[in-house]
Design an enzyme around this catalytic site. Sequence first.
Site, PDB file in Angstrom:
ATOM      1  N   LYS A  93      -8.233  16.622  91.873  1.00 42.73           N
ATOM      2  CA  LYS A  93      -8.939  17.412  92.659  1.00 42.73           C
ATOM      3  C   LYS A  93     -10.360  17.581  92.069  1.00 42.73           C
ATOM      4  CE  LYS A  93      -9.884  21.920  92.939  1.00 42.73           C
ATOM      5  NZ  LYS A  93     -11.256  21.962  93.677  1.00 42.73           N
ATOM      6  N   GLY A 115     -12.575  22.896  82.938  1.00 41.16           N
ATOM      7  CA  GLY A 115     -13.113  24.061  83.744  1.00 41.16           C
ATOM      8  C   GLY A 115     -13.499  25.397  82.840  1.00 41.16           C
ATOM      9  N   GLU A 172     -11.638  31.212  81.972  1.00 38.69           N
ATOM     10  CA  GLU A 172     -10.730  32.156  82.979  1.00 38.69           C
ATOM     11  C   GLU A 172      -9.933  31.388  83.817  1.00 38.69           C
ATOM     12  OE1 GLU A 172     -13.631  34.024  85.514  1.00 38.69           O
ATOM     13  OE2 GLU A 172     -12.066  35.195  86.486  1.00 38.69           O
ATOM     14  N   GLY A 188      -8.897  28.485  83.171  1.00 39.34           N
ATOM     15  CA  GLY A 188      -7.628  27.903  82.483  1.00 39.34           C
ATOM     16  C   GLY A 188      -6.633  28.573  82.288  1.00 39.34           C
ATOM     17  N   GLU A 235      -9.514  21.773  78.475  1.00 39.86           N
ATOM     18  CA  GLU A 235     -10.939  21.380  78.225  1.00 39.86           C
ATOM     19  C   GLU A 235     -11.872  22.697  79.052  1.00 39.86           C
ATOM     20  OE1 GLU A 235     -11.685  19.586  75.903  1.00 39.86           O
ATOM     21  OE2 GLU A 235     -10.354  17.779  76.317  1.00 39.86           O
ATOM     22  N   CYS A 285     -20.451  22.017  78.762  1.00 38.30           N
ATOM     23  CA  CYS A 285     -19.505  22.778  78.143  1.00 38.30           C
ATOM     24  C   CYS A 285     -20.019  22.631  76.693  1.00 38.30           C
ATOM     25  CB  CYS A 285     -18.245  22.388  78.334  1.00 38.30           C
ATOM     26  SG  CYS A 285     -17.973  20.621  77.954  1.00 38.30           S
ATOM     27  N   GLU A 303     -20.644  32.222  77.750  1.00 40.60           N
ATOM     28  CA  GLU A 303     -21.435  31.006  78.243  1.00 40.60           C
ATOM     29  C   GLU A 303     -22.182  31.343  79.512  1.00 40.60           C
ATOM     30  OE1 GLU A 303     -18.572  28.300  80.225  1.00 40.60           O
ATOM     31  OE2 GLU A 303     -19.281  26.762  78.830  1.00 40.60           O
TER      32      GLU A 303
HETATM   33  P1  NAD Z   1     -14.241  26.449  87.079  1.00 39.96           P
HETATM   34  O1  NAD Z   1     -13.220  26.844  86.336  1.00 39.96           O
HETATM   35  O2  NAD Z   1     -14.632  27.515  88.341  1.00 39.96           O
HETATM   36  O3  NAD Z   1     -13.465  25.347  88.156  1.00 39.96           O
HETATM   37  C1  NAD Z   1     -12.996  24.156  87.643  1.00 39.96           C
HETATM   38  C2  NAD Z   1     -12.125  23.492  88.527  1.00 39.96           C
HETATM   39  O4  NAD Z   1     -11.121  24.415  88.859  1.00 39.96           O
HETATM   40  C3  NAD Z   1     -12.792  23.329  89.926  1.00 39.96           C
HETATM   41  O5  NAD Z   1     -12.285  22.150  90.566  1.00 39.96           O
HETATM   42  C4  NAD Z   1     -12.223  24.372  90.821  1.00 39.96           C
HETATM   43  O6  NAD Z   1     -12.216  24.338  92.239  1.00 39.96           O
HETATM   44  C5  NAD Z   1     -10.840  24.394  90.067  1.00 39.96           C
HETATM   45  N1  NAD Z   1     -10.272  25.859  90.129  1.00 39.96           N
HETATM   46  C6  NAD Z   1     -11.077  27.043  90.546  1.00 39.96           C
HETATM   47  N2  NAD Z   1      -9.881  28.205  90.635  1.00 39.96           N
HETATM   48  C7  NAD Z   1      -8.539  27.551  90.362  1.00 39.96           C
HETATM   49  C8  NAD Z   1      -7.443  28.135  90.279  1.00 39.96           C
HETATM   50  N3  NAD Z   1      -7.225  29.149  90.591  1.00 39.96           N
HETATM   51  N4  NAD Z   1      -6.142  27.067  90.159  1.00 39.96           N
HETATM   52  C9  NAD Z   1      -6.670  25.725  90.082  1.00 39.96           C
HETATM   53  N5  NAD Z   1      -7.910  25.296  90.182  1.00 39.96           N
HETATM   54  C10 NAD Z   1      -8.877  26.145  90.274  1.00 39.96           C
HETATM   55  O7  NAD Z   1     -15.311  25.791  86.359  1.00 39.96           O
HETATM   56  P2  NAD Z   1     -16.791  25.010  87.022  1.00 39.96           P
HETATM   57  O8  NAD Z   1     -17.545  26.366  87.267  1.00 39.96           O
HETATM   58  O9  NAD Z   1     -16.559  24.034  88.040  1.00 39.96           O
HETATM   59  O10 NAD Z   1     -17.450  24.354  85.904  1.00 39.96           O
HETATM   60  C11 NAD Z   1     -17.930  24.997  84.869  1.00 39.96           C
HETATM   61  C12 NAD Z   1     -17.188  25.137  83.411  1.00 39.96           C
HETATM   62  O11 NAD Z   1     -16.460  24.236  83.024  1.00 39.96           O
HETATM   63  C13 NAD Z   1     -17.689  25.949  82.301  1.00 39.96           C
HETATM   64  O12 NAD Z   1     -16.798  26.964  81.661  1.00 39.96           O
HETATM   65  C14 NAD Z   1     -17.689  24.774  81.413  1.00 39.96           C
HETATM   66  O13 NAD Z   1     -17.720  25.165  79.988  1.00 39.96           O
HETATM   67  C15 NAD Z   1     -16.569  24.048  81.657  1.00 39.96           C
HETATM   68  N6  NAD Z   1     -16.395  22.572  81.430  1.00 39.96           N
HETATM   69  C16 NAD Z   1     -15.800  22.515  80.163  1.00 39.96           C
HETATM   70  C17 NAD Z   1     -15.489  21.179  79.591  1.00 39.96           C
HETATM   71  C18 NAD Z   1     -14.977  20.664  78.439  1.00 39.96           C
HETATM   72  O14 NAD Z   1     -14.664  19.515  78.314  1.00 39.96           O
HETATM   73  N7  NAD Z   1     -14.388  21.643  77.780  1.00 39.96           N
HETATM   74  C19 NAD Z   1     -16.386  20.156  80.566  1.00 39.96           C
HETATM   75  C20 NAD Z   1     -17.122  20.314  81.478  1.00 39.96           C
HETATM   76  C21 NAD Z   1     -17.204  21.795  82.169  1.00 39.96           C
END
Ligand code: NAD
Length: 505
Positions: free
Chosen positions: A178, A232, A235, A237, A254, A288, A391
């Site tokens: 997704k 992502g 929270e 996660g 991650e 990230c 962050e």
């Molecule tokens: P997000 O957590 O809002 O969303 C990430 C993904 O999860 C999206 O596809 C979103 O649609 C999905 N999602 C949202 N709520 C969900 C739920 N309840 N159940 C399942 N899936 C759900 O993150 P974002 O705003 O898209 O990205 C930014 C974040 O990602 C930052 O915190 C960043 O640090 C992190 N990030 C981490 C890495 C890493 O490798 N550690 C890499 C890139 C980004």
Amino acid sequence: MADYKMLIDGELCDSASGETFATYNPATGEKIADVAKGDRKDAERAVAAARRAFDEGPWPKMSGAERGAKLREIAQLIADNSAELSEIEARDGGGTIRKAMMADIPGAQSAFEWFAQMAETRPDRTDLEGSPFPVSSNYVLFEPLGVCTGIVPWNFPFIMASWKIAPALAAGNTSVLKPASFTSLSALRLAQLINDADILPPGVLNVVAGPGGTVGEELAGNPMVDKTAFTGSTEVGRRIMQLASGTVKPVTLELGGKSANIVLDDADLDQAAAGVLWGTFMHGGQVCESGTRALVHASIYDEFVNLLVERSAKITLGDPLDMASDLGPLVDPSQVETVERYVALGREEVGEPLIGGHKPTDLADGLNPDSFYRPTIFAGVPNTARIAQEEIFGPVLSVIPFSTDDEAIAIANDSIYGLAGGVQSGNLERAEAVAARMRTGTVWINDYHLIDPKRPFGGYKQSGIGRELGTQGYDIYRQAKHIHVNPETAGRDNHFHYALLSGEI
Ligand code: NAD
């Protein structure tokens, strides 16, 4: 009808509901395309297809060499279509075309190549010597897990998709991905390219775009799924762990970061300033592992901060499709609003930033100023400030002074996160000693952001669980099965063991 369709069971299709959502170019605000908007039903259908493809299809039974060859075909497909994919990535997400051409598209290609190599070379059986039971022989088989789902964020959509799909498929699993709603296009286009080229059996790869609250939740919670890999926010996660716990499925997480880039007093200041700016502002800080806390030795502090300000003034913002732009917009005006809230907080906590702290005022006509934000530097930030702890995911740097290596390490480690960090120093022995004491998954010495599929990547503490990439990132897509073989086919030993049970001995 959607311009960009989902891929389920070898078919490009609209969502069951027929609904679509629009995706925009954040640089201009123009609509790019309508995307098939999946919901739980589409996610369930994709998981069922992946289940069938795993349980009944040829993919998990193929040899590693055969699967490796398929992944190499995908890598070649990415290379052949790199110009188009780069443009999609830059237009949809706002990252520069420069970054897309040099990092995003080749980075995804090399992830497929690395995991092809893993499939080709990593043994799927290990024979064990020295059994304590004299007559048995023992070995371990490494088997795929089954259906693996991947949920990715909007900041590096194409690379993130490759990090989920490539290791899962290489190890013999089937996959449902997704993408994030702001940036679904490049993953959907890849799915279409792979499907058109007829590289994979139906159901081995499925891609469903749609909201996290429906599609994402289904992919993490569905009992037919054997593993979920999520990238992502911390929270979300936590929510993924809860959903996965229903069927005790393993997760790779991650998550977020607030990485420290430590500038020691023996660093080449010019080099280190360039490294700190690159480490913070690349892709507008929407990364990230960004080194958003620069810890600077007190003896070089003033000179170094001046260098940072001088050089960051030269960073140009513009159309991401223009090769001359250093930075494009952030992913969406709502992300700029988040950054503005944090900058307002920073003004309350530490005072006026030394530079930035506003949207650009000199953008070319046709660009949407509400999507852009100038690189911003706060100096003299206490590590306890919220702008140093949370962050922001935007172009905001907190500069923090320190006096000893011990103090720098303590500040660096004083964070709920532990994704990455940097050490800038002229003395490698000293820098490596500092790096060894940083509680993070990656430390770059006199470098930053250099991620290679051969090296593991992931976080300590609330930055995540598990590692992607490297050999570790392949092995977490397999499980070990121990086979114990007693060659006594007449079963004499069974009689002996029964005697132990029954007390006849
Ligand atoms: P997000 O957590 O809002 O969303 C990430 C993904 O999860 C999206 O596809 C979103 O649609 C999905 N999602 C949202 N709520 C969900 C739920 N309840 N159940 C399942 N899936 C759900 O993150 P974002 O705003 O898209 O990205 C930014 C974040 O990602 C930052 O915190 C960043 O640090 C992190 N990030 C981490 C890495 C890493 O490798 N550690 C890499 C890139 C980004």
